[in-house]
Design an enzyme around this catalytic site. Sequence first.
Site, mmCIF file in Angstrom:
data_model
loop_
_atom_site.group_PDB
_atom_site.id
_atom_site.type_symbol
_atom_site.label_atom_id
_atom_site.label_comp_id
_atom_site.label_asym_id
_atom_site.label_seq_id
_atom_site.Cartn_x
_atom_site.Cartn_y
_atom_site.Cartn_z
ATOM 1 N N GLN A 32 6.176 -58.918 -27.004
ATOM 2 C CA GLN A 32 7.297 -59.482 -26.252
ATOM 3 C C GLN A 32 8.523 -59.639 -27.155
ATOM 4 O O GLN A 32 9.651 -59.363 -26.767
ATOM 5 C CB GLN A 32 6.915 -60.837 -25.652
ATOM 6 C CG GLN A 32 7.958 -61.419 -24.724
ATOM 7 C CD GLN A 32 8.212 -60.518 -23.527
ATOM 8 O OE1 GLN A 32 7.293 -59.995 -22.933
ATOM 9 N NE2 GLN A 32 9.476 -60.291 -23.198
ATOM 10 N N HIS A 73 11.217 -56.826 -27.721
ATOM 11 C CA HIS A 73 12.117 -56.377 -26.658
ATOM 12 C C HIS A 73 13.581 -56.581 -27.027
ATOM 13 O O HIS A 73 14.422 -55.717 -26.812
ATOM 14 C CB HIS A 73 11.829 -57.133 -25.352
ATOM 15 C CG HIS A 73 10.849 -56.425 -24.482
ATOM 16 N ND1 HIS A 73 11.060 -55.161 -24.011
ATOM 17 C CD2 HIS A 73 9.651 -56.813 -23.996
ATOM 18 C CE1 HIS A 73 10.018 -54.789 -23.275
ATOM 19 N NE2 HIS A 73 9.151 -55.769 -23.254
ATOM 20 N N GLU A 130 7.522 -65.241 -16.725
ATOM 21 C CA GLU A 130 7.484 -63.894 -16.149
ATOM 22 C C GLU A 130 6.088 -63.290 -16.358
ATOM 23 O O GLU A 130 5.440 -62.860 -15.418
ATOM 24 C CB GLU A 130 8.546 -63.039 -16.836
ATOM 25 C CG GLU A 130 8.609 -61.617 -16.332
ATOM 26 C CD GLU A 130 9.448 -60.718 -17.237
ATOM 27 O OE1 GLU A 130 9.749 -61.123 -18.388
ATOM 28 O OE2 GLU A 130 9.799 -59.609 -16.801
ATOM 29 N N HIS A 131 5.645 -63.264 -17.620
ATOM 30 C CA HIS A 131 4.293 -62.797 -17.941
ATOM 31 C C HIS A 131 3.480 -63.977 -18.449
ATOM 32 O O HIS A 131 3.968 -64.742 -19.269
ATOM 33 C CB HIS A 131 4.322 -61.752 -19.053
ATOM 34 C CG HIS A 131 5.177 -60.565 -18.754
ATOM 35 N ND1 HIS A 131 6.461 -60.443 -19.224
ATOM 36 C CD2 HIS A 131 4.933 -59.452 -18.024
ATOM 37 C CE1 HIS A 131 6.971 -59.293 -18.810
ATOM 38 N NE2 HIS A 131 6.074 -58.673 -18.067
ATOM 39 N N ASP A 153 2.602 -53.478 -18.466
ATOM 40 C CA ASP A 153 3.949 -52.942 -18.626
ATOM 41 C C ASP A 153 3.995 -51.454 -18.287
ATOM 42 O O ASP A 153 5.015 -50.930 -17.854
ATOM 43 C CB ASP A 153 4.423 -53.107 -20.080
ATOM 44 C CG ASP A 153 4.764 -54.549 -20.412
ATOM 45 O OD1 ASP A 153 4.984 -55.328 -19.464
ATOM 46 O OD2 ASP A 153 4.804 -54.891 -21.600
ATOM 47 N N HIS A 209 20.104 -69.439 27.987
ATOM 48 C CA HIS A 209 18.785 -69.109 27.450
ATOM 49 C C HIS A 209 17.713 -69.374 28.508
ATOM 50 O O HIS A 209 16.783 -68.591 28.670
ATOM 51 C CB HIS A 209 18.496 -69.947 26.190
ATOM 52 C CG HIS A 209 19.155 -69.422 24.953
ATOM 53 N ND1 HIS A 209 20.514 -69.364 24.797
ATOM 54 C CD2 HIS A 209 18.632 -68.909 23.794
ATOM 55 C CE1 HIS A 209 20.804 -68.862 23.603
ATOM 56 N NE2 HIS A 209 19.683 -68.581 22.981
#
Lengths: 430, 430
Positions: free
Chosen positions: A256, A259, A323-324, A357, A416
């Site tokens: 991670q 990145h 996220e992960h 991934d 209606h």
Amino acid sequence: MLKKVVYPDRATWPELIKRPVQEYETIEEQIKTVFNQVRDNGDKALLDFTAQFDKVSLNSLLVTPEELKVAAEQIPQELQLAIRQACANITAFHESQREVKFPIETMPGVRCWRKSVAIEKVGLYIPGGTAPLFSTLLMLGIPAKLAGCQEIVLCTPPRQDGTIHPAILFTASLLQISTIRKVGGSQAIAALTFGTESIPAVSKIFGPGNQFVTVAKQMAGKYGVAIDMPAGPSEVLIIADETANPAFVAADLLSQAEHGVDSQVVFVTNSEKLLSLVEESLKEQLNNLSRKAIAAKTLTNSLGILLKDSTEMLAFSNLYAPEHLIIAVKEYEQLAEKITNAGSVFLGEYSPESVGDYASGTNHTLPTNGYARVYSGVSLDSFVKKITYQHLTPQGLQLIGPTVEVMADAEGLDAHRQAVSIRLKSLSHV
Amino acid sequence: MLKKVVYPDRATWPELIKRPVQEYETIEEQIKTVFNQVRDNGDKALLDFTAQFDKVSLNSLLVTPEELKVAAEQIPQELQLAIRQACANITAFHESQREVKFPIETMPGVRCWRKSVAIEKVGLYIPGGTAPLFSTLLMLGIPAKLAGCQEIVLCTPPRQDGTIHPAILFTASLLQISTIRKVGGSQAIAALTFGTESIPAVSKIFGPGNQFVTVAKQMAGKYGVAIDMPAGPSEVLIIADETANPAFVAADLLSQAEHGVDSQVVFVTNSEKLLSLVEESLKEQLNNLSRKAIAAKTLTNSLGILLKDSTEMLAFSNLYAPEHLIIAVKEYEQLAEKITNAGSVFLGEYSPESVGDYASGTNHTLPTNGYARVYSGVSLDSFVKKITYQHLTPQGLQLIGPTVEVMADAEGLDAHRQAVSIRLKSLSHV
């Protein structure tokens, strides 16, 4: 290395889960200019911006058949096979998300159902830069194709020599995505928003990008174009106990961390010993990485948090909404059951994030920045609308009609009620 | 009455489908002030704004148990039964949307699945004004409950006497929504965004509202709160042929027209005769309506379009992408199959929109303003995230590992490869 936090009081957790604030306002004006130019001058503006921002002078945004052909030849057989395998797995998992039409009769003669219908025109943005993200193209292109989107427009910036990385072109060919345009940055998003001579306007834009792309996607929203989800730097949170392999944990943290320096890396454990061992392993493994500088910098902002027990680790993770999420504890199944906020969860010792991934089948376009509390990752659903349908028989209307009449009356909506009454009256005359 | 458009050339269609542009920028500053005040002063700001905007002086935003009890007694038995029937139908349809966990093995030992998990905290906004929209509370509250949202916060403005309409309170009780707050307008949305002493902050806000609420919901987005969908005036498009009953068509057009003068009402037919008959019936039925003034005004902005055949009618409707679509042609099933853009579709002579508005089971919170091209209406999905999970056995990782290694290498992400390699190495030593 990691910033260590030992048995933090719960009152301090909200501070610990904070992500760096993204300040975009300074570039909003610039993006507005790009949008206006692209709307007014179409392809010409795109070529100009490409020259200005990407330092590449193009005559056309299109990819030639020759370029496509060459691309396939440039991809090693081994990579071709890997991409095909990933494609097969991602296809299988996303195909399993297909919703079958399932009409139900809520009352006799009152039939309701819903049907997934593809969004007709979608845009996929794949960033350029150091890494050719063909994996992201798989993650977006496969569900778009499965959904049956009729127009899939791929925009990706050209490299210095005016070409697109062959792995991107190969993947596009494999997915039968034929509208490929050499344009990146906020100008690509503007083009997908308004349409130009060579780029069709789309209804929804997908894909990651830098701050310019992020702000451009927000701006597209103001023009009625939907986007996949709000963006933010990538994140992982790892929960591990004393049974975890420290080298595996360290490797996952590093994958991670490499990145980018804004990556969010959080390691949560109830074992002081594991925390030390992971730190040692981080130092060791860091030396072998090509992106060592980035990863090392990221780690200095990363957290290693020691907590009391599983209950606390779970609570912290759910509050963080990563996220992960990697769960490397002995009883990972029990913990997994209680996860309430996460994008994608990796269970046990042999499920590193990098498998998801690339190739296991799950999507890697996931909510960051705490949005996992409310958003899902990209899936087949992201490329369809679910249209509801209903059909009533005369008998069905006779059965449900009085209910509607009473409710419409109570809301003061005469017409209606009338739409039902007039039909009931006609039926009573039959 | 209707603006008649006879056999319009396709080139003019994009003009015909245009909705009135919503200009909100003028009130943005005002809403910003409201947000800042509510963030800084909490409940006190809410009480002040309620005095200022709603002209009601409250001591508390809470509803007393006494008020709840009285509400139930004030609702006629007939209406109670109607609400219960609608509740049963809406529950049945939304329950059918529940996704079952369906793990698949993309490769032997590589197991992926996804699981729907409730969004923990949601806010439901129900406007005040002339009509007490308890039906909207059913449409939002039922899926929120089914999804399992833990905190459901209902905000609705007080009436002049400081109370909430008993039909809203009755419906909230029926749905077991216990957090009910007397606050409306942009201040309610601000409260749900930041939280105050008496209102919890939520992750997603649902519900309709006027321009102030619409802009406030957009602003909530900037603070990381999700919303159900972009808002716009309600719409219906009716496709009818010579077999349709003109009185039914007219009644359906009127039931949309009475919503408000910004309602979008479009009638598309291939029968000149039907168009005339519908116009006659409109005049006739209009006279019997309590909201006659509104409906009449709306009709002057409404379209009656004569087109050549089914193909053209279908193409026009798909281009328009209506919130509500009524298909009153003989072969409605065939046409329904080819609908690509619509929120909710009503098939045949006996399926008026008002049935879906109240009680058939489908949701009435639907995409307007052409957003049906890309958004779905509210459903059970709107109240959950779909979290993906994966688990690999050692053998699964051995099988898929090399694929991941090759792809990570090609993207230049060393540490991603390492996270797999280090595990494969350890397995080969066993």
